[in-house]
Design an enzyme around this catalytic site. Sequence first.
Site: not given
Length: 339
Positions: A84, A108, A134, A191, A227
């Site tokens: 952003e 990206h 990373g 992605d 669980e």
Amino acid sequence: MRVYYDRDADLNLIKSKKVSIIGYGSQGFAHANNLKESGVEEVVVGLRPGSASAAKVEAAGLTVMDIEEAARFGDVVMMLTPDELQRQLYADVLHGSMKEGAALAFAHGLNIHFRLIEPRPDLDVFMVAPKGPGHTVRSEYQRGGGVPCLLALARDPSGNAKEIGLSYASGIGGGRAGIIETSFREEVETDLFGEQVVLCGGLTSLITAAWETLVDAGYAPEMAYFECLHEVKLIVDLMYEGGIANMRYSISNTAEYGDYTRGPRVIDDATRERMKTILADIQNGRFTTEWMTENAAGQSSFKAMRARAAEHPLEEVGERLRAMMPWIAEARLVDRSKN
């Protein structure tokens, strides 16, 4: 699908370059340190004045520059700030500061694929996207391994962008595991879909809903935590090692039967239809527009959602139980004092 390895890359190519890493978050931390240890002598980290990350960079033996200086310095400038922030950062600083004929790289492809950034025509533009956080890119490199990387080209005026990208990917450890050639479009859309439907959004919502279902039915929150959250890692490790079939080989027949018969009742045709609408929102840019609008408004909704999620009782239960298992902290990937 073409896959490259260290033998296909000329590591000396990136070692001969001045490399500027813009940002020192999870990926910036990994890329900068891995490149340095791969023999890239001139690697610097570009940060805003007063950045809290500067001390971490210096403690790692790396050079800190302000972003404008780093942009002028680099033959390869890798953009590793949050998505952003990248459009404004490129427009305000990188566009006018980068060297003629330098390479602009991304981990990206969102800002390039959705045309939020229109790079100068003289710049090579490529992507090296590790398929892991990373902290994992760093830890696997330190173990002598690597995380597979995706390689894509957007612009290649030099005619050498692919070779530089391969060399860069090899320098951060990707060539040890495999460098897969793809496109910006394919990387971005798959992605975002994987993050939203499975890895982050789908998984966390499934865990939280399952935990709440057990607790609401009167079961101990601690039992529900084990669980519905704790054991997820154990199951995922089996799938990571050998696929879903490997996991099913390892679990009990009872668990496997429940998998086949109850799983499709949770993930049914209605769920698949909702997945298709999420994918459509990604493909047509609606998600990206929504996210950029949220940032333009100061992230107020985003920060409120983050605060609510952090206060969920599941987090308090998990913190108490993890304190009983010190080996988890001893082997942690995320150390906020360093990365």
